[in-house]
Design a protein around this motif. Structure first.
Motif, short mmCIF file in Angstrom:
data_model
loop_
_atom_site.label_atom_id
_atom_site.label_comp_id
_atom_site.label_asym_id
_atom_site.label_seq_id
_atom_site.Cartn_x
_atom_site.Cartn_y
_atom_site.Cartn_z
N PHE A 70 0.92 -1.09 -0.04
CA PHE A 70 -0.08 -0.04 0.15
C PHE A 70 0.94 1.03 0.19
O PHE A 70 2.09 1.15 0.11
CB PHE A 70 -0.71 0.03 1.05
CG PHE A 70 -0.22 -0.11 2.53
CD1 PHE A 70 -0.03 0.99 3.32
CD2 PHE A 70 0.08 -1.15 3.07
CE1 PHE A 70 0.85 1.16 4.40
CE2 PHE A 70 0.87 -1.43 4.19
CZ PHE A 70 1.11 -0.14 5.00
N VAL A 71 0.45 2.32 -0.25
CA VAL A 71 1.22 3.61 -0.63
C VAL A 71 1.56 4.10 1.01
O VAL A 71 0.66 4.00 1.97
CB VAL A 71 0.58 4.66 -1.24
CG1 VAL A 71 0.46 4.20 -2.76
CG2 VAL A 71 -0.66 5.18 -0.74
N SER A 72 2.55 4.75 1.21
CA SER A 72 3.07 5.12 2.53
C SER A 72 2.18 6.31 2.75
O SER A 72 1.40 7.16 2.04
CB SER A 72 4.47 5.74 2.47
OG SER A 72 4.76 6.72 1.47
N PHE A 73 1.98 6.88 4.02
CA PHE A 73 1.54 8.15 4.29
C PHE A 73 2.23 9.31 3.61
O PHE A 73 1.20 10.09 2.94
CB PHE A 73 1.78 8.33 6.09
CG PHE A 73 1.13 9.92 6.39
CD1 PHE A 73 -0.09 9.93 6.81
CD2 PHE A 73 2.14 10.96 6.45
CE1 PHE A 73 -0.53 11.13 7.18
CE2 PHE A 73 1.68 12.27 6.81
CZ PHE A 73 0.37 12.20 7.17
N GLN A 74 3.48 9.43 3.39
CA GLN A 74 4.08 10.53 2.57
C GLN A 74 3.54 10.58 1.23
O GLN A 74 3.25 11.69 0.52
CB GLN A 74 5.48 10.32 2.80
CG GLN A 74 6.13 10.85 3.89
CD GLN A 74 7.63 10.87 4.08
OE1 GLN A 74 8.25 10.23 3.30
NE2 GLN A 74 8.10 11.58 4.99
N SER A 75 3.35 9.42 0.57
CA SER A 75 2.83 9.26 -0.71
C SER A 75 1.47 9.83 -0.56
O SER A 75 0.87 10.33 -1.86
CB SER A 75 2.96 7.94 -1.75
OG SER A 75 4.30 7.79 -1.60
N ALA A 76 0.63 9.14 0.32
CA ALA A 76 -0.88 9.49 0.25
C ALA A 76 -1.15 10.90 0.51
O ALA A 76 -2.26 11.34 0.00
CB ALA A 76 -1.56 8.78 1.34
N VAL A 77 -0.40 11.72 1.04
CA VAL A 77 -0.59 13.28 1.21
C VAL A 77 0.20 14.02 0.43
O VAL A 77 0.02 15.23 0.45
CB VAL A 77 -0.30 13.27 2.94
CG1 VAL A 77 -1.27 12.79 3.73
CG2 VAL A 77 1.06 13.41 3.42
N ALA A 78 0.93 13.54 -0.27
CA ALA A 78 1.84 14.27 -1.26
C ALA A 78 0.74 15.25 -2.14
O ALA A 78 0.10 14.79 -2.67
CB ALA A 78 2.81 13.40 -2.17
N GLY A 79 1.39 16.68 -2.03
CA GLY A 79 0.91 17.46 -2.89
C GLY A 79 -0.43 17.92 -2.46
O GLY A 79 -1.12 18.82 -3.19
N LEU A 80 -0.98 17.70 -1.43
CA LEU A 80 -2.00 18.19 -0.96
C LEU A 80 -2.02 19.64 -0.58
O LEU A 80 -1.37 20.21 0.15
CB LEU A 80 -2.67 17.20 0.35
CG LEU A 80 -3.35 16.04 0.12
CD1 LEU A 80 -3.69 15.41 1.47
CD2 LEU A 80 -4.61 16.24 -0.56
N THR A 81 -3.02 20.17 -0.72
CA THR A 81 -3.43 21.69 -0.48
C THR A 81 -4.09 21.68 0.91
O THR A 81 -4.79 20.83 1.32
CB THR A 81 -4.20 22.58 -1.49
OG1 THR A 81 -5.42 21.94 -1.51
CG2 THR A 81 -3.46 22.55 -2.92
N SER A 82 -3.96 22.79 1.77
CA SER A 82 -4.80 22.89 2.83
C SER A 82 -6.27 22.77 2.85
O SER A 82 -7.05 22.09 3.63
CB SER A 82 -4.17 24.45 3.66
OG SER A 82 -4.95 24.39 4.84
#
Length: 164
Positions: A21-33
């Motif tokens: 599964f994707v890591s946390f860092q990959s799951a949230v990469a590029g998210l805006t507030s």
């Protein structure tokens, strides 16, 4: 590979290493507030709320593992999703990354016997740390999957991150 190595690998997979599964860092990469605050519909948690929840439980169990006294939990599990809602997204990211890095270093430096010690015998929780650490990482993986699902629903997921 010994059991401590397995836990360390699980911590890495949850934090920053893609695997099954994707890591946390990959799951949230590029998210805006703004994307982190999106809920989709009433009753759902936002990504920001999920990260608040993950920080709460990871910090709490890490402190217990390090034998740092914890006050009795006065709130319920639902409140942990809003516990850190006043923080900016970048602050939440820093805090999550810090606790996960601390988890990794703490487990890597602990004696193997620590994994057999009971989690909280004063409270009657005699489960050994090895099982609890596995549950902590499974809990993290569960919520990482929720983050990816939320991103897919909001149209912000890039399947190049690892999940189509």
């Amino acid at each position: 590979m010994n059991r401590k190595d397995v836990i360390l690998e699980q911590l890495l997979y949850c934090h920053k290493k893609n695997g099954w599964f994707v890591s946390f860092q990959s799951a949230v990469a590029g998210l805006t507030s703004e994307q982190t605050a999106w809920k989709g519909s009433e009753g759902n948690n936002s990504i920001k709320e999920i990260v608040s929840h993950l920080i709460f439980w990871n910090e709490r169990y890490l402190h217990r593992f390090k034998e740092i006294h914890l006050p009795k939990m006065e709130e319920n599990n639902d409140s942990t999703f809003r516990n850190l809602s006043d923080l900016e997204w970048s602050e939440l990211m820093e805090r999550f990354n810090a606790v996960m890095t601390d988890w990794y270093h703490t487990v890597s430096e602990c004696e193997d016997e620590k994994l057999d010690e009971p989690v909280n015998p004063e409270a009657g929780v005699n489960d050994p740390w090895i099982g609890t650490l596995t549950c902590v990482t499974l809990h993290n993986a569960h919520h990482i999957g929720q983050i990816v699902t939320i991103r897919k629903l909001q149209g912000s997921w890039d399947k190049e991150q690892g999940v189509s």
